[in-house]
Every structure is written in structure tokens, then in C-alpha cells.
Design a protein around this motif. Structure first.
Motif, PDB file in Angstrom:
ATOM      1  N   GLU A 152       0.853  -1.196   0.000  1.00 21.43           N
ATOM      2  CA  GLU A 152       0.000   0.000   0.000  1.00 21.43           C
ATOM      3  C   GLU A 152       0.886   1.243   0.000  1.00 21.43           C
ATOM      4  N   MET A 153       1.176   1.749  -1.192  1.00 14.17           N
ATOM      5  CA  MET A 153       2.155   2.832  -1.293  1.00 14.17           C
ATOM      6  C   MET A 153       1.620   4.159  -0.745  1.00 14.17           C
ATOM      7  N   LYS A 154       0.312   4.355  -0.850  1.00 17.89           N
ATOM      8  CA  LYS A 154      -0.259   5.598  -0.315  1.00 17.89           C
ATOM      9  C   LYS A 154      -0.073   5.618   1.213  1.00 17.89           C
ATOM     10  N   PHE A 155      -0.349   4.474   1.812  1.00 21.02           N
ATOM     11  CA  PHE A 155      -0.154   4.320   3.260  1.00 21.02           C
ATOM     12  C   PHE A 155       1.315   4.579   3.622  1.00 21.02           C
ATOM     13  N   ALA A 156       2.214   3.996   2.820  1.00 19.72           N
ATOM     14  CA  ALA A 156       3.648   4.164   3.091  1.00 19.72           C
ATOM     15  C   ALA A 156       4.032   5.642   3.054  1.00 19.72           C
ATOM     16  N   ARG A 157       3.539   6.348   2.059  1.00 19.71           N
ATOM     17  CA  ARG A 157       3.842   7.783   1.941  1.00 19.71           C
ATOM     18  C   ARG A 157       3.342   8.560   3.156  1.00 19.71           C
ATOM     19  N   GLU A 158       2.137   8.180   3.617  1.00 18.27           N
ATOM     20  CA  GLU A 158       1.518   8.956   4.695  1.00 18.27           C
ATOM     21  C   GLU A 158       2.099   8.658   6.070  1.00 18.27           C
ATOM     22  N   VAL A 159       2.463   7.392   6.296  1.00 16.14           N
ATOM     23  CA  VAL A 159       2.736   6.960   7.668  1.00 16.14           C
ATOM     24  C   VAL A 159       4.220   6.679   7.953  1.00 16.14           C
ATOM     25  N   ALA A 160       4.971   6.283   6.908  1.00 20.90           N
ATOM     26  CA  ALA A 160       6.347   5.823   7.169  1.00 20.90           C
ATOM     27  C   ALA A 160       7.271   6.967   7.553  1.00 20.90           C
ATOM     28  N   ASP A 161       8.118   6.708   8.553  1.00 22.43           N
ATOM     29  CA  ASP A 161       9.247   7.608   8.805  1.00 22.43           C
ATOM     30  C   ASP A 161      10.377   7.238   7.859  1.00 22.43           C
ATOM     31  N   GLU A 162      10.461   5.930   7.570  1.00 19.48           N
ATOM     32  CA  GLU A 162      11.510   5.467   6.662  1.00 19.48           C
ATOM     33  C   GLU A 162      10.947   4.324   5.814  1.00 19.48           C
ATOM     34  N   VAL A 163      11.291   4.340   4.537  1.00 18.32           N
ATOM     35  CA  VAL A 163      10.894   3.248   3.637  1.00 18.32           C
ATOM     36  C   VAL A 163      12.149   2.472   3.268  1.00 18.32           C
TER      37      VAL A 163
END
Ligand code: ADP
Length: 248
Positions: A203-214
């Protein structure tokens, strides 16, 4: 909070993780992306010691397990059980006990592993099911719940063990699209409350919104890591670019 050094994992001749090094600060959200077969699930399973690493050290809070060849014998079953209590794992396919209600599923770990009284475990389980929006479904069996609801029970069950870190292994990939949002919402709320977590997801949208680091993994390596803005807009590595082009 979490430090992984030189982690590797073989299945027979196949080396699935190759010298993984990672540090995660308290309260940080790490999202792990990468193609199928790149080792994402195996890395999470090594953190929870559902797989025994072939080599490397894992430290969570102040507890360390050292799997480097010379000392492997020293990692006892008890040390593994103690270490496992530090992490809560949420699985792709929920892994609920089918013959137990939502409440009983959430109570099980605290009673059997933490030796909590039934009453205490029941109160905490009801509170957690309420927190994930299932206060009215505590006596339902898994087959009476939607996939999204079952996964929210899975999250409550992991939280009941009061882990230091939550590990999510593709928590929404088995769900119908309309049910993905309700599970991501619960995960986002936990992130906002300061829970440290590692989330494998597509879920890339989730990753953009929530991640401090990918973290981008491929072929058993961490190929690239960075903040979501950089990874998604200006990835450095050709393999990261290629992967993102395929999925976006
Ligand atoms: P990902 O989560 O990125 O899709 P996995 O960690 O599930 O990747 O798998 C990485 C590789 O390890 C794959 O080639 C997979 O077939 C292999 N693998 C995973 N678990 C086992 C196992 N128990 N035995 C043998 N090979 C395994």
C-alpha cells in the motif's frame, strides 16, 4: 530500539537474507517494500524468531540474541520465548483460532504466555477490541466476521501481549479492496500513538503517509532506504526505480 546487524538466513542452499543491517528508533514506523520473494516476510519472521537466523545479531530494547556461528548454541529456547514477547506479529491471513471467539482469541496469549488471570485478560481484551472498533463483536467467531474485522482482531491479539514493537506482514493483502481502509486506519492510529512498527506492505499511499523510513528490499538485500518523499520521488537505485514504475 531495534538493531539488526549482519542478519542472514538460508533455507538449505538458498540464501534468502544477505547481511541485513537496520536500526529503528523508538516510535518510528518503517515500511518495507520490494518484489515478491525478496525476503521481506523472512526478515519479519527472523525478528519474531519464527525463523532462526543463520547469522547475525538482533537487539530489541536491551535484549540481544546473537546467532553468529560461534555462539549459536547459547541461544536457548527460553531466550527465544522471552525475546518473542518483545514483538507482536500480525499475519497476512490473520491466523485466528477458528473455534475461539474474538474475545477468546485476544485473551489466549496473555493467559497462556503471560500467565495473567482470566479476569484481567478478559478486561484488557474487551478494551482492545473496543479500540479496534469491534466492541460489539467480542463474542463473534472468526467465521462470523469479515476479513477486515478478523484482521482487526489479529491486531488486538498482538497488542494484548504489550509488545515493544509491532510487526505487520502484508496485513491487508488478503482483503477485498473495500476492507483495506478500516485496517490501515487502525494501524495509522497506532503509529500516531507512538508505537514502533515495521510494516511490510504494497500500500504505497499508506507508506507515503505513515512511514518515517521506507526500505526497499530485493534479492535478500536492503537495496535502498530513505524517507518516503525521497524513495518515491527520487529513488537513487535503478532497481528501486524499476520496481516503483511497475507498481505505480
Ligand atoms: P517476500 O516476503 O519478499 O515475498 P519471502 O521472505 O516470503 O519474500 O521469501 C523469500 C524467499 O525465501 C523466496 O524465494 C521463498 O520461496 C523462500 N522461502 C521462504 N520461506 C521458505 C521456507 N520455509 N523454506 C524454503 N524457502 C523459503
Amino acid at each position: 530500539m531495534i538493531s539488526i546487524k549482519g542478519l542472514s538466513k538460508h533455507f538449505g542452499d538458498l540464501q534468502v537474507l544477505k547481511d541485513i543491517n537496520l536500526k529503528v528508533g523508538k516510535g518510528k514506523v518503517i515500511v518495507v517494500i520490494g518484489p515478491s520473494g525478496s525476503g521481506k516476510t523472512t526478515m519479519l519472521r527472523c525478528l519474531n524468531i519464527l525463523e532462526i537466523p543463520t547469522n547475525g545479531h538482533i537487539t530489541i530494547e536491551n535484549k540481544q540474541l546473537d546467532f553468529s556461528k560461534k555462539v549459536t548454541k547459547k541461544v536457548t529456547k527460553k531466550a527465544i520465548i522471552d525475546f518473542r514477547k518483545l514483538t507482536g506479529m500480525v499475519f497476512q491471513n490473520y491466523n485466528l483460532f477458528p473455534h475461539k471467539t474474538a474475545l477468546e482469541n485476544v485473551m489466549e496469549g496473555p493467559i497462556t504466555v503471560k500467565k495473567q488471570s482470566k479476569e484481567k485478560a478478559r478486561n484488557k481484551a474487551a478494551e482492545l477490541l473496543n479500540k479496534v472498533g469491534l466492541g460489539d463483536k467480542i463474542d463473534y467467531y472468526p467465521f462470523q466476521l469479515s476479513g477486515g474485522q478478523q484482521q482487526r482482531v489479529g491486531i488486538a491479539r498482538a497488542l494484548a501481549m504489550e509488545p515493544e514493537v509491532m510487526l505487520f506482514d502484508e496485513p491487508t493483502s488478503a482483503l477485498d479492496p473495500e476492507l483495506v481502509g478500516e485496517v490501515l486506519k487502525v494501524i495509522k492510529e497506532l503509529a500516531n500513538e507512538g508505537m514502533t512498527m515495521i510494516v511490510v506492505t504494497h500500500e504505497m499511499k499508506f507508506a507515503r503517509e505513515v512511514a518515517d523510513e521506507v526500505i526497499f528490499m530485493d534479492g535478500g538485500y536492503i537495496v535502498e532506504k530513505g524517507n518516503p518523499q525521497d524513495i518515491f520521488t527520487v529513488p537513487k537505485e535503478a532497481r528501486t526505480k524499476q520496481f516503483l514504475q511497475l507498481i505505480q
